[in-house]
Write a protein that holds these residues in place. Structure first.
Motif, mmCIF file in Angstrom:
data_model
loop_
_atom_site.group_PDB
_atom_site.id
_atom_site.type_symbol
_atom_site.label_atom_id
_atom_site.label_comp_id
_atom_site.label_asym_id
_atom_site.label_seq_id
_atom_site.Cartn_x
_atom_site.Cartn_y
_atom_site.Cartn_z
ATOM 1 N N GLU A 155 0.807 -1.232 0.000
ATOM 2 C CA GLU A 155 0.000 0.000 0.000
ATOM 3 C C GLU A 155 0.836 1.275 0.000
ATOM 4 O OE1 GLU A 155 0.646 -1.599 4.050
ATOM 5 O OE2 GLU A 155 -0.374 -2.462 2.348
ATOM 6 N N THR A 156 2.130 1.179 0.374
ATOM 7 C CA THR A 156 3.009 2.353 0.349
ATOM 8 C C THR A 156 3.784 2.463 -0.949
ATOM 9 O OG1 THR A 156 4.902 1.213 1.336
ATOM 10 C CG2 THR A 156 3.295 2.205 2.857
ATOM 11 N N GLY A 157 3.564 1.505 -1.849
ATOM 12 C CA GLY A 157 4.269 1.527 -3.130
ATOM 13 C C GLY A 157 5.608 0.815 -3.098
ATOM 14 N N GLN A 158 5.930 0.184 -1.986
ATOM 15 C CA GLN A 158 7.195 -0.535 -1.853
ATOM 16 C C GLN A 158 7.040 -1.988 -2.284
ATOM 17 O OE1 GLN A 158 10.175 0.995 -0.779
ATOM 18 N NE2 GLN A 158 8.860 2.760 -1.143
ATOM 19 N N ARG A 159 8.115 -2.538 -2.836
ATOM 20 C CA ARG A 159 8.133 -3.946 -3.209
ATOM 21 C C ARG A 159 8.131 -4.787 -1.936
ATOM 22 N NH1 ARG A 159 12.181 -7.382 -3.508
ATOM 23 N NH2 ARG A 159 12.007 -9.199 -4.821
ATOM 24 N N SER A 160 7.225 -5.753 -1.860
ATOM 25 C CA SER A 160 7.116 -6.596 -0.680
ATOM 26 C C SER A 160 7.329 -8.061 -1.046
ATOM 27 C CB SER A 160 5.735 -6.445 -0.034
ATOM 28 O OG SER A 160 5.593 -7.358 1.035
ATOM 29 N N THR A 161 8.046 -8.772 -0.198
ATOM 30 C CA THR A 161 8.237 -10.218 -0.371
ATOM 31 C C THR A 161 7.572 -10.959 0.794
ATOM 32 O OG1 THR A 161 10.383 -10.112 0.726
ATOM 33 C CG2 THR A 161 10.378 -9.973 -1.689
ATOM 34 N N GLY A 162 6.531 -10.376 1.355
ATOM 35 C CA GLY A 162 5.846 -10.973 2.496
ATOM 36 C C GLY A 162 5.325 -12.374 2.233
ATOM 37 N N ILE A 163 4.791 -12.613 1.036
ATOM 38 C CA ILE A 163 4.283 -13.950 0.706
ATOM 39 C C ILE A 163 5.439 -14.942 0.678
ATOM 40 C CG2 ILE A 163 3.202 -15.355 -1.097
ATOM 41 C CD1 ILE A 163 1.588 -12.806 -1.850
ATOM 42 N N GLU A 164 6.517 -14.587 0.010
ATOM 43 C CA GLU A 164 7.699 -15.463 -0.046
ATOM 44 C C GLU A 164 8.238 -15.733 1.353
ATOM 45 O OE1 GLU A 164 11.113 -17.632 -1.437
ATOM 46 O OE2 GLU A 164 9.124 -17.267 -2.262
ATOM 47 N N ASN A 165 8.279 -14.711 2.188
ATOM 48 C CA ASN A 165 8.778 -14.885 3.556
ATOM 49 C C ASN A 165 7.899 -15.854 4.349
ATOM 50 O OD1 ASN A 165 10.664 -12.998 2.792
ATOM 51 N ND2 ASN A 165 9.734 -11.328 3.915
ATOM 52 N N SER A 166 6.590 -15.745 4.187
ATOM 53 C CA SER A 166 5.672 -16.659 4.880
ATOM 54 C C SER A 166 5.833 -18.085 4.375
ATOM 55 C CB SER A 166 4.225 -16.208 4.694
ATOM 56 O OG SER A 166 4.027 -14.958 5.317
ATOM 57 N N LEU A 167 5.956 -18.238 3.065
ATOM 58 C CA LEU A 167 6.167 -19.574 2.505
ATOM 59 C C LEU A 167 7.491 -20.165 2.987
ATOM 60 C CD1 LEU A 167 4.908 -18.981 -1.142
ATOM 61 C CD2 LEU A 167 3.799 -20.351 0.629
ATOM 62 N N ALA A 168 8.514 -19.339 3.136
ATOM 63 C CA ALA A 168 9.816 -19.817 3.628
ATOM 64 C C ALA A 168 9.702 -20.335 5.060
ATOM 65 C CB ALA A 168 10.852 -18.700 3.535
ATOM 66 N N GLU A 169 8.880 -19.699 5.872
ATOM 67 C CA GLU A 169 8.671 -20.172 7.245
ATOM 68 C C GLU A 169 8.013 -21.553 7.251
ATOM 69 O OE1 GLU A 169 6.827 -17.510 10.033
ATOM 70 O OE2 GLU A 169 7.786 -15.780 9.072
ATOM 71 N N VAL A 170 7.005 -21.731 6.413
ATOM 72 C CA VAL A 170 6.334 -23.029 6.314
ATOM 73 C C VAL A 170 7.321 -24.079 5.815
ATOM 74 C CG1 VAL A 170 4.524 -24.314 5.090
ATOM 75 C CG2 VAL A 170 4.056 -22.014 5.966
ATOM 76 N N GLU A 171 8.110 -23.721 4.815
ATOM 77 C CA GLU A 171 9.106 -24.648 4.274
ATOM 78 C C GLU A 171 10.122 -25.046 5.345
ATOM 79 O OE1 GLU A 171 12.498 -25.003 0.783
ATOM 80 O OE2 GLU A 171 11.231 -23.224 0.849
ATOM 81 N N GLY A 172 10.514 -24.086 6.176
ATOM 82 C CA GLY A 172 11.456 -24.392 7.255
ATOM 83 C C GLY A 172 10.894 -25.414 8.219
ATOM 84 N N ALA A 173 9.623 -25.273 8.580
ATOM 85 C CA ALA A 173 8.971 -26.234 9.472
ATOM 86 C C ALA A 173 8.875 -27.602 8.800
ATOM 87 C CB ALA A 173 7.587 -25.728 9.873
#
Length: 94
Positions: free
Chosen positions: A59-77
């Motif tokens: 929403e601030t116009g910045q590039r976000s990798t939040g989805i990738e970061n969340s998927l990485a957490e699941v992958e780690g588990a």
């Protein structure tokens, strides 16, 4: 978490379960190319990779990798549970 550009559509940890290492420095899987009609060995860290596939503009116009970061957490588990299961242990929900 690092800001990544190379994002896997199939996590490398999943590919590792199907990987081979014979004659290679790193684990690889076979990828079949319909156009080439021949299977090709591809390193698991290079297979199923797309640039910024889960990145979006927030929403601030910045590039976000939040989805990738969340998927990485699941992958780690998943990686931890897989290690335990292949070693014959039972994973806990801790």
């Amino acid at each position: 978490m690092a800001d990544t550009r190379r994002m896997h559509t199939v996590p490398a940890s999943y590919l590792d379960a199907f990987a081979f290492t014979e004659g290679r420095r790193t684990p690889a899987v076979w990828r079949y190319s319909r156009s080439e009609r021949e299977p090709v060995a591809v390193g698991i860290y290079d297979a199923a990779v797309w640039k910024d596939i889960y990145a979006f503009e927030d929403e601030t116009g910045q590039r976000s990798t939040g989805i990738e970061n969340s998927l990485a957490e699941v992958e780690g588990a998943f990686c931890e549970a897989r290690k335990m299961l292949t070693a014959g242990a039972v994973p806990t929900l801790d």
